[in-house]
Design an enzyme around this catalytic site. Structure first.
Site, PDB file in Angstrom:
ATOM      1  CE  LYS A 107     -29.923  43.156  82.566  1.00 41.75           C
ATOM      2  NZ  LYS A 107     -29.274  43.940  81.561  1.00 41.75           N
ATOM      3  CD  GLU A 131     -32.733  55.739  86.103  1.00 38.86           C
ATOM      4  OE1 GLU A 131     -33.112  56.532  86.970  1.00 38.86           O
ATOM      5  OE2 GLU A 131     -33.519  55.020  85.467  1.00 38.86           O
ATOM      6  CB  VAL A 134     -35.068  49.293  84.592  1.00 37.57           C
ATOM      7  CG1 VAL A 134     -36.357  49.169  83.793  1.00 37.57           C
ATOM      8  CG2 VAL A 134     -35.078  48.346  85.775  1.00 37.57           C
ATOM      9  N   GLY A 136     -31.726  50.794  80.220  1.00 43.49           N
ATOM     10  CA  GLY A 136     -30.463  51.458  79.871  1.00 43.49           C
ATOM     11  C   GLY A 136     -30.422  52.943  80.157  1.00 43.49           C
ATOM     12  N   GLY A 189     -22.950  40.559  68.614  1.00 41.53           N
ATOM     13  CA  GLY A 189     -22.663  40.686  70.046  1.00 41.53           C
ATOM     14  C   GLY A 189     -23.820  41.264  70.835  1.00 41.53           C
ATOM     15  CD  GLU A 192     -27.804  40.158  78.973  1.00 43.75           C
ATOM     16  OE1 GLU A 192     -26.919  39.844  79.779  1.00 43.75           O
ATOM     17  OE2 GLU A 192     -28.285  41.302  78.917  1.00 43.75           O
ATOM     18  CG  ASP A 203     -32.412  41.503  80.052  1.00 36.78           C
ATOM     19  OD1 ASP A 203     -31.469  41.827  80.768  1.00 36.78           O
ATOM     20  OD2 ASP A 203     -33.014  42.312  79.305  1.00 36.78           O
ATOM     21  CE  LYS A 207     -33.160  45.079  81.077  1.00 34.49           C
ATOM     22  NZ  LYS A 207     -32.933  45.009  79.627  1.00 34.49           N
TER      23      LYS A 207
HETATM   24  P1  NAP Z   1     -19.430  42.669  80.310  1.00 39.92           P
HETATM   25  O1  NAP Z   1     -19.061  43.493  79.148  1.00 39.92           O
HETATM   26  O2  NAP Z   1     -19.525  41.204  80.166  1.00 39.92           O
HETATM   27  O3  NAP Z   1     -18.394  43.023  81.476  1.00 39.92           O
HETATM   28  C1  NAP Z   1     -18.391  42.353  82.694  1.00 39.92           C
HETATM   29  C2  NAP Z   1     -17.163  42.792  83.468  1.00 39.92           C
HETATM   30  O4  NAP Z   1     -17.199  42.167  84.738  1.00 39.92           O
HETATM   31  C3  NAP Z   1     -15.849  42.367  82.801  1.00 39.92           C
HETATM   32  O5  NAP Z   1     -14.930  43.411  82.917  1.00 39.92           O
HETATM   33  C4  NAP Z   1     -15.397  41.175  83.605  1.00 39.92           C
HETATM   34  O6  NAP Z   1     -14.000  41.049  83.713  1.00 39.92           O
HETATM   35  C5  NAP Z   1     -15.973  41.501  84.979  1.00 39.92           C
HETATM   36  N1  NAP Z   1     -16.280  40.293  85.722  1.00 39.92           N
HETATM   37  C6  NAP Z   1     -17.108  39.310  85.357  1.00 39.92           C
HETATM   38  N2  NAP Z   1     -17.117  38.349  86.289  1.00 39.92           N
HETATM   39  C7  NAP Z   1     -16.248  38.754  87.245  1.00 39.92           C
HETATM   40  C8  NAP Z   1     -15.794  38.182  88.440  1.00 39.92           C
HETATM   41  N3  NAP Z   1     -16.220  36.981  88.829  1.00 39.92           N
HETATM   42  N4  NAP Z   1     -14.887  38.872  89.185  1.00 39.92           N
HETATM   43  C9  NAP Z   1     -14.435  40.083  88.767  1.00 39.92           C
HETATM   44  N5  NAP Z   1     -14.844  40.665  87.625  1.00 39.92           N
HETATM   45  C10 NAP Z   1     -15.724  40.000  86.877  1.00 39.92           C
HETATM   46  O7  NAP Z   1     -20.827  43.141  80.934  1.00 39.92           O
HETATM   47  P2  NAP Z   1     -21.559  44.529  80.715  1.00 39.92           P
HETATM   48  O8  NAP Z   1     -22.329  44.461  79.447  1.00 39.92           O
HETATM   49  O9  NAP Z   1     -20.618  45.630  80.943  1.00 39.92           O
HETATM   50  O10 NAP Z   1     -22.668  44.470  81.880  1.00 39.92           O
HETATM   51  C11 NAP Z   1     -22.341  44.772  83.217  1.00 39.92           C
HETATM   52  C12 NAP Z   1     -23.643  44.892  84.009  1.00 39.92           C
HETATM   53  O11 NAP Z   1     -24.449  45.893  83.433  1.00 39.92           O
HETATM   54  C13 NAP Z   1     -24.507  43.624  84.018  1.00 39.92           C
HETATM   55  O12 NAP Z   1     -25.184  43.525  85.234  1.00 39.92           O
HETATM   56  C14 NAP Z   1     -25.490  43.883  82.904  1.00 39.92           C
HETATM   57  O13 NAP Z   1     -26.694  43.161  83.035  1.00 39.92           O
HETATM   58  C15 NAP Z   1     -25.719  45.368  83.086  1.00 39.92           C
HETATM   59  N6  NAP Z   1     -26.228  46.071  81.924  1.00 39.92           N
HETATM   60  C16 NAP Z   1     -25.537  46.011  80.754  1.00 39.92           C
HETATM   61  C17 NAP Z   1     -26.015  46.727  79.675  1.00 39.92           C
HETATM   62  C18 NAP Z   1     -25.290  46.728  78.363  1.00 39.92           C
HETATM   63  O14 NAP Z   1     -25.751  47.389  77.433  1.00 39.92           O
HETATM   64  N7  NAP Z   1     -24.154  46.030  78.229  1.00 39.92           N
HETATM   65  C19 NAP Z   1     -27.194  47.464  79.780  1.00 39.92           C
HETATM   66  C20 NAP Z   1     -27.861  47.511  81.003  1.00 39.92           C
HETATM   67  C21 NAP Z   1     -27.353  46.814  82.071  1.00 39.92           C
HETATM   68  P3  NAP Z   1     -13.055  40.753  82.443  1.00 39.92           P
HETATM   69  O15 NAP Z   1     -13.262  41.904  81.509  1.00 39.92           O
HETATM   70  O16 NAP Z   1     -11.688  40.723  82.978  1.00 39.92           O
HETATM   71  O17 NAP Z   1     -13.533  39.456  81.869  1.00 39.92           O
HETATM   72  N1  HSE Z   2     -29.656  42.251  76.734  1.00 41.87           N
HETATM   73  C1  HSE Z   2     -30.260  43.468  77.124  1.00 41.87           C
HETATM   74  C2  HSE Z   2     -31.126  43.983  75.969  1.00 41.87           C
HETATM   75  C3  HSE Z   2     -29.185  44.481  77.492  1.00 41.87           C
HETATM   76  O1  HSE Z   2     -31.065  43.450  74.859  1.00 41.87           O
HETATM   77  O2  HSE Z   2     -31.917  44.888  76.166  1.00 41.87           O
HETATM   78  C4  HSE Z   2     -29.694  45.641  78.272  1.00 41.87           C
HETATM   79  O3  HSE Z   2     -30.172  45.269  79.519  1.00 41.87           O
END
Ligand code: NAP
Ligand code: HSE
Length: 428
Positions: A107, A131, A134, A136, A189, A192, A203, A207
């Site tokens: 986002k 998708e 915003v 999830g 955990g 962010e 955040d 969105k």
């Molecule tokens: P995360 O668990 O922190 O994972 C990030 C991944 O990206 C890790 O595998 C990391 O590698 C890799 N990475 C980070 N920096 C990098 C770099 N410079 N070069 C190559 N790889 C890199 O994050 P996430 O929660 O999966 O979120 C990913 C995306 O989805 C973000 O944009 C987030 O805002 C979005 N999002 C997340 C959620 C959620 O519930 N988590 C919900 C909606 C949207 P390593 O593992 O090797 O460190």
């Molecule tokens: N930090 C975000 C939340 C993750 O709490 O909703 C999903 O975008």
């Protein structure tokens, strides 16, 4: 269209591993539904040695996400690294330039660079799907872009940060203070990497900028959003709001107005019995109002491995089926630049402060409100201490500008003993 759709996935964290799991678990189902095999060609993350709980042995590994984005055996670049700039932006741009479609959950990237990326995608004849960015697992982007495409959208509202809603609802249910719950979220955990993105409302504002662009056919304007986080909310406000039949939510509201585009993300009082008022824990909700559809309410998990990966794979399935729509629903060149509304629509406000407990204090406060043109709807004085008397005021509809004038005047008197807490009361 029967050829295999080949994915390159950059980012193997919570969302990336979730996507790998779905591709592996549901290979047959995905092929049956889209008519194409969906396979992963290569993956990328920072640490190749990390055990991610999924079998990556059959995929090529790239240390560099940009190199992954350009590979000949990648049709769709799936960006799941995060961050508005750095490798996420560089690799997305590289993918488009190399003729790949992009699916992302990012986002921040779209809220800040969405217009330029949409133009780059259209120039390359490619699409960007997002998708998961915003709310999830809730298919709100598809609902707005496709299902509601024939509506003039009048208002979009939502609770789109699960962490903030978790904190606010637990403050109410457990009687715990903000700081204790912030620490709990850190332990679980939920936060962010930069917690300010969550509790500071950023955040959720990312969105909202994306939803506004689609809903109103405007360029994403993150800088035009009035943003306030939940850090100042005290248990006392939760209790007082509850006594009056309200709950406090970090609420995003976007609407077109004669004065420009209204976009705000701030804690508000909403009626406890409304759909948004009833939202508990980490759940998200988006309310969309359109001239034909009237109102729809979408509710579901806003984060987490499964829900977010579900949204990413929904986008992948659309691409496999050949469904292609402009990035923000309207071709990039036709997205309007709409100024941010400098004055918001009037609303009732909740106002809590402590007064010096001396003759004439209340009269001074009432006079200041009167001078600012603010009419009092309800007022209550409660819980005296030795020297101060907390008061709670609910105003009739007024503007933020009038309220700011009154707050300024309060600061210049000798009767207001605490920084006033002001919260908008939103009709939802
Ligand atoms: P995360 O668990 O922190 O994972 C990030 C991944 O990206 C890790 O595998 C990391 O590698 C890799 N990475 C980070 N920096 C990098 C770099 N410079 N070069 C190559 N790889 C890199 O994050 P996430 O929660 O999966 O979120 C990913 C995306 O989805 C973000 O944009 C987030 O805002 C979005 N999002 C997340 C959620 C959620 O519930 N988590 C919900 C909606 C949207 P390593 O593992 O090797 O460190
Ligand atoms: N930090 C975000 C939340 C993750 O709490 O909703 C999903 O975008």
């Amino acid at each position: 269209m029967t050829e295999t759709l080949r994915l390159g996935i950059a980012g193997l964290g919570t969302v990336g591993t979730g996507v790998v799991k779905i591709v592996r678990k549901h290979a047959a189902l995905l092929e049956a539904r889209t008519g194409r095999r969906i396979e992963i060609s290569a993956v990328s993350a920072r640490d190749r040695q990390k055990d991610r709980g999924v079998n990556l042995a059959s995929y090529d590994w790239e240390d560099d996400a940009v190199a992954l984005a350009k590979r000949d055996d990648v049709d769709v670049f799936v960006e799941l690294m995060g961050g508005s700039d750095g490798p996420a932006k560089a690799a997305t741009e590289a993918a488009l330039a190399a003729g790949k479609d992009v699916v992302t959950a990012n986002k921040a990237l779209l809220a800040i660079h969405g217009q330029a990326l949409a133009e780059a995608a259209e120039e390359a004849g490619r699409v960007i799907r997002f998708e998961a960015a915003v709310a999830g697992g809730i298919p709100v982007i598809k609902a707005l872009t496709e299902g509601l495409a024939a509506n003039e959208i009048t208002r979009v509202m939502g609770v789109m940060n699960g962490t903030c809603n978790y904190i606010l609802t637990r403050m109410e249910s457990e009687g715990l203070g903000y700081n204790a719950l912030f620490d709990e979220c850190a332990r679980l955990g939920y936060l962010e990497a930069d917690p300010q993105l969550d509790v500071g409302g950023i955040d959720a504002a990312h969105k909202l900028a994306i939803l506004s662009a689609i809903a109103f056919g405007v360029r994403p304007d993150f800088d035009g959003i009035e943003i306030e986080g939940i850090e100042r909310i005290e248990l006392e406000d939760i209790r007082q709001a509850g006594d009056m039949g309200y709950r406090i939510k970090l609420l995003g509201v976007a609407a077109r107005s004669p004065r420009g585009l209204v976009q705000r993300m701030q804690p508000c009082l909403v009626p406890a019995g409304s759909p948004i008022g009833q939202l508990e824990g980490g759940t998200n909700m988006v309310v969309i109002e359109g001239d034909a559809v009237e109102q729809i309410v979408l509710r579901g998990p806003g984060a987490g491995e499964g829900p977010t990966a579900s949204a990413v794979m929904g986008d992948v399935c659309d691409l496999a089926r050949g469904i292609r729509v402009p990035v923000f629903g309207t071709p990039a060149a036709r997205l309007e630049t709409m100024p941010a509304a400098t004055t918001g629509l009037p609303a009732p406000y909740y106002l809590r402060m402590a007064l010096q407990d001396k003759p004439g204090a209340l009269a001074k406060v009432a006079a200041i409100l009167g001078d600012a043109g603010i009419s009092i709807d309800r007022m209550r004085q409660y819980g005296h201490t030795d020297n101060t008397a907390p008061i709670l005021i609910v105003t009739h509809k007024t503007t933020r500008a009038a309220l700011d004038m009154a707050l300024d005047a309060f600061g210049k008197t000798d009767v207001v003993a605490s920084e006033p807490v002001t919260l908008r009361i939103e009709e939802v």
